[in-house]
Design a protein around this motif. Sequence first.
Motif, PDB file in Angstrom:
ATOM      1  N   ALA A 151      -8.983  -6.242  -2.045  1.00 40.99           N
ATOM      2  CA  ALA A 151      -8.251  -4.975  -1.880  1.00 40.99           C
ATOM      3  C   ALA A 151      -7.587  -4.948  -0.503  1.00 40.99           C
ATOM      4  O   ALA A 151      -6.413  -4.596  -0.363  1.00 40.99           O
ATOM      5  CB  ALA A 151      -9.201  -3.792  -2.052  1.00 40.99           C
ATOM      6  N   LEU A 152      -8.323  -5.384   0.497  1.00 41.00           N
ATOM      7  CA  LEU A 152      -7.857  -5.263   1.881  1.00 41.00           C
ATOM      8  C   LEU A 152      -6.620  -6.113   2.189  1.00 41.00           C
ATOM      9  O   LEU A 152      -5.751  -5.685   2.949  1.00 41.00           O
ATOM     10  CB  LEU A 152      -9.009  -5.632   2.828  1.00 41.00           C
ATOM     11  CG  LEU A 152      -8.812  -5.285   4.292  1.00 41.00           C
ATOM     12  CD1 LEU A 152      -8.580  -3.793   4.487  1.00 41.00           C
ATOM     13  CD2 LEU A 152     -10.027  -5.734   5.102  1.00 41.00           C
ATOM     14  N   VAL A 153      -6.523  -7.306   1.593  1.00 39.66           N
ATOM     15  CA  VAL A 153      -5.367  -8.163   1.908  1.00 39.66           C
ATOM     16  C   VAL A 153      -4.049  -7.617   1.350  1.00 39.66           C
ATOM     17  O   VAL A 153      -2.988  -8.126   1.685  1.00 39.66           O
ATOM     18  CB  VAL A 153      -5.542  -9.638   1.441  1.00 39.66           C
ATOM     19  CG1 VAL A 153      -6.645 -10.324   2.215  1.00 39.66           C
ATOM     20  CG2 VAL A 153      -5.751  -9.735  -0.062  1.00 39.66           C
ATOM     21  N   THR A 154      -4.114  -6.581   0.503  1.00 40.32           N
ATOM     22  CA  THR A 154      -2.870  -5.977   0.012  1.00 40.32           C
ATOM     23  C   THR A 154      -2.361  -4.915   0.995  1.00 40.32           C
ATOM     24  O   THR A 154      -1.333  -4.289   0.747  1.00 40.32           O
ATOM     25  CB  THR A 154      -3.059  -5.336  -1.386  1.00 40.32           C
ATOM     26  OG1 THR A 154      -3.940  -4.212  -1.263  1.00 40.32           O
ATOM     27  CG2 THR A 154      -3.636  -6.333  -2.380  1.00 40.32           C
ATOM     28  N   GLY A 155      -3.103  -4.705   2.095  1.00 37.92           N
ATOM     29  CA  GLY A 155      -2.679  -3.740   3.108  1.00 37.92           C
ATOM     30  C   GLY A 155      -2.745  -2.302   2.636  1.00 37.92           C
ATOM     31  O   GLY A 155      -1.819  -1.527   2.856  1.00 37.92           O
ATOM     32  N   PRO A 156      -3.865  -1.907   2.002  1.00 39.84           N
ATOM     33  CA  PRO A 156      -3.935  -0.548   1.445  1.00 39.84           C
ATOM     34  C   PRO A 156      -4.107   0.525   2.505  1.00 39.84           C
ATOM     35  O   PRO A 156      -4.819   0.323   3.487  1.00 39.84           O
ATOM     36  CB  PRO A 156      -5.165  -0.607   0.543  1.00 39.84           C
ATOM     37  CG  PRO A 156      -6.046  -1.615   1.200  1.00 39.84           C
ATOM     38  CD  PRO A 156      -5.123  -2.639   1.810  1.00 39.84           C
ATOM     39  N   HIS A 212       0.087  -2.116 -10.888  1.00 40.44           N
ATOM     40  CA  HIS A 212       0.586  -2.960  -9.798  1.00 40.44           C
ATOM     41  C   HIS A 212       1.528  -2.166  -8.883  1.00 40.44           C
ATOM     42  O   HIS A 212       1.560  -2.379  -7.673  1.00 40.44           O
ATOM     43  CB  HIS A 212       1.274  -4.230 -10.327  1.00 40.44           C
ATOM     44  CG  HIS A 212       2.573  -4.006 -11.028  1.00 40.44           C
ATOM     45  ND1 HIS A 212       2.643  -3.616 -12.349  1.00 40.44           N
ATOM     46  CD2 HIS A 212       3.849  -4.077 -10.604  1.00 40.44           C
ATOM     47  CE1 HIS A 212       3.913  -3.475 -12.690  1.00 40.44           C
ATOM     48  NE2 HIS A 212       4.662  -3.750 -11.647  1.00 40.44           N
ATOM     49  N   GLN A 213       2.256  -1.208  -9.469  1.00 39.62           N
ATOM     50  CA  GLN A 213       3.146  -0.374  -8.649  1.00 39.62           C
ATOM     51  C   GLN A 213       2.320   0.540  -7.740  1.00 39.62           C
ATOM     52  O   GLN A 213       2.686   0.777  -6.575  1.00 39.62           O
ATOM     53  CB  GLN A 213       4.051   0.478  -9.546  1.00 39.62           C
ATOM     54  CG  GLN A 213       5.024  -0.357 -10.371  1.00 39.62           C
ATOM     55  CD  GLN A 213       5.760   0.479 -11.413  1.00 39.62           C
ATOM     56  OE1 GLN A 213       5.152   1.281 -12.121  1.00 39.62           O
ATOM     57  NE2 GLN A 213       7.075   0.288 -11.501  1.00 39.62           N
ATOM     58  N   ILE A 214       1.202   1.023  -8.253  1.00 38.24           N
ATOM     59  CA  ILE A 214       0.331   1.900  -7.461  1.00 38.24           C
ATOM     60  C   ILE A 214      -0.293   1.101  -6.319  1.00 38.24           C
ATOM     61  O   ILE A 214      -0.401   1.581  -5.190  1.00 38.24           O
ATOM     62  CB  ILE A 214      -0.725   2.565  -8.382  1.00 38.24           C
ATOM     63  CG1 ILE A 214      -0.001   3.541  -9.325  1.00 38.24           C
ATOM     64  CG2 ILE A 214      -1.816   3.271  -7.574  1.00 38.24           C
ATOM     65  CD1 ILE A 214      -0.823   4.056 -10.479  1.00 38.24           C
ATOM     66  N   CYS A 215      -0.654  -0.151  -6.598  1.00 32.92           N
ATOM     67  CA  CYS A 215      -1.158  -1.040  -5.538  1.00 32.92           C
ATOM     68  C   CYS A 215      -0.066  -1.253  -4.486  1.00 32.92           C
ATOM     69  O   CYS A 215      -0.326  -1.190  -3.290  1.00 32.92           O
ATOM     70  CB  CYS A 215      -1.601  -2.358  -6.157  1.00 32.92           C
ATOM     71  SG  CYS A 215      -2.344  -3.477  -4.975  1.00 32.92           S
ATOM     72  N   HIS A 216       1.161  -1.452  -4.931  1.00 26.60           N
ATOM     73  CA  HIS A 216       2.277  -1.639  -3.986  1.00 26.60           C
ATOM     74  C   HIS A 216       2.513  -0.395  -3.135  1.00 26.60           C
ATOM     75  O   HIS A 216       2.987  -0.492  -2.001  1.00 26.60           O
ATOM     76  CB  HIS A 216       3.572  -1.995  -4.737  1.00 26.60           C
ATOM     77  CG  HIS A 216       3.510  -3.322  -5.439  1.00 26.60           C
ATOM     78  ND1 HIS A 216       4.501  -3.771  -6.273  1.00 26.60           N
ATOM     79  CD2 HIS A 216       2.564  -4.293  -5.421  1.00 26.60           C
ATOM     80  CE1 HIS A 216       4.164  -4.965  -6.747  1.00 26.60           C
ATOM     81  NE2 HIS A 216       2.995  -5.293  -6.244  1.00 26.60           N
ATOM     82  N   GLY A 224       3.672  -6.378  -2.951  1.00 25.98           N
ATOM     83  CA  GLY A 224       4.985  -5.880  -3.355  1.00 25.98           C
ATOM     84  C   GLY A 224       5.970  -6.031  -2.220  1.00 25.98           C
ATOM     85  O   GLY A 224       5.929  -7.017  -1.482  1.00 25.98           O
ATOM     86  N   ASP A 225       6.838  -5.034  -2.039  1.00 29.61           N
ATOM     87  CA  ASP A 225       7.833  -5.157  -0.974  1.00 29.61           C
ATOM     88  C   ASP A 225       7.373  -4.446   0.295  1.00 29.61           C
ATOM     89  O   ASP A 225       8.158  -4.104   1.158  1.00 29.61           O
ATOM     90  CB  ASP A 225       9.205  -4.661  -1.444  1.00 29.61           C
ATOM     91  CG  ASP A 225       9.117  -3.292  -2.059  1.00 29.61           C
ATOM     92  OD1 ASP A 225       8.073  -2.634  -1.851  1.00 29.61           O
ATOM     93  OD2 ASP A 225      10.063  -2.898  -2.753  1.00 29.61           O
ATOM     94  N   ASN A 226       6.075  -4.228   0.391  1.00 30.24           N
ATOM     95  CA  ASN A 226       5.538  -3.539   1.570  1.00 30.24           C
ATOM     96  C   ASN A 226       5.001  -4.516   2.608  1.00 30.24           C
ATOM     97  O   ASN A 226       4.029  -4.241   3.297  1.00 30.24           O
ATOM     98  CB  ASN A 226       4.417  -2.589   1.163  1.00 30.24           C
ATOM     99  CG  ASN A 226       4.987  -1.290   0.632  1.00 30.24           C
ATOM    100  OD1 ASN A 226       6.082  -0.907   0.997  1.00 30.24           O
ATOM    101  ND2 ASN A 226       4.256  -0.646  -0.236  1.00 30.24           N
TER     102      ASN A 226
END
Length: 244
Positions: free
Chosen positions: A157-162, A78-82, A113-115
């Motif tokens: 994946a896309l909605v997490t803003g990668p 989850h941190q890597i996703c953040h 996360g906080d991004n």
Amino acid sequence: MVMGTTTLLRIEEVHKTFGGIVALDQFTATVNEDEITGLIGPNGAGKTTLFNVITGVLTPDSGSIRFEGKELTSLKSHQICHEGIGRTFQTPKPVRSLTVRENLQVARKYGVGDNEKRETIQSINEVIELFSLEEKQDTITKELQLVEQKFVDVARALVTGPKLILLDEIMAGLNPTEKQEMMSTIKTINTEFGSTFLIIEHDLGIIRSISDRIITIHEGSELTSGSPEKVMENDKVREAYIGK
Ligand SMILES: Nc1ncnc2c1ncn2[C@@H]1O[C@H](COP(=O)(O)OP(=O)(O)OP(=O)(O)O)[C@@H](O)[C@H]1O
Ligand SMILES: [Mg+2]
């Protein structure tokens, strides 16, 4: 997209064994910012294992993986996703009992996360529109066709803003029309949303046409990397494929 020159992801001498099996053998490669990079190699070459060590699903035995200069190997998934890495799985993994929209909401809630202010972040409505899922947004995901489930996986994946999206055989099982649709969506995300891609794909025609650069992996090591033309002409790549 325009050929990038900045290294976004740097993988150095990553080693991963399962008992006596060496899945990644001092694997070293880089992914350039803004590019679509294809990752090809025969079955069992170590492609999915590489995605798993990048995303914290597996911990490498040794080696370093740096994303925008930051070491990832001690972080959890989850941190890597953040940090800005999204992925899909070889078999789609949406929450099957939730609707399409709920899947995106869950991914957004836990994946950002906080991004929150990340440039690449899109609203859920924009993403639904991009994948033409308007009419399916309230459908329970397990009732969707394979292509729709795959689109939902990319959308999650896309909605997490990668900044970087890893796709593991996203075209497998799709018909030619669906493959074209998936390819053009990936290109749109790359050019308009500014996401970099690393894509595992067995169909060499597709990988050749979509990739700015290709990395080939064989028995856990990089065989060669470079432009699609250069890689396809490489004798070692031809041997690895003909040998299959
Ligand atoms: N969890 C695991 N436990 C034991 N061995 C594993 C595990 N995951 C992968 N392997 C082994 O590691 C090697 C690399 O597997 P991996 O799944 O990374 O290959 P791949 O390149 O993704 O192949 P494919 O194209 O078939 O998906 C194979 O020999 C595989 O059997
Ligand atoms: Mg695999």
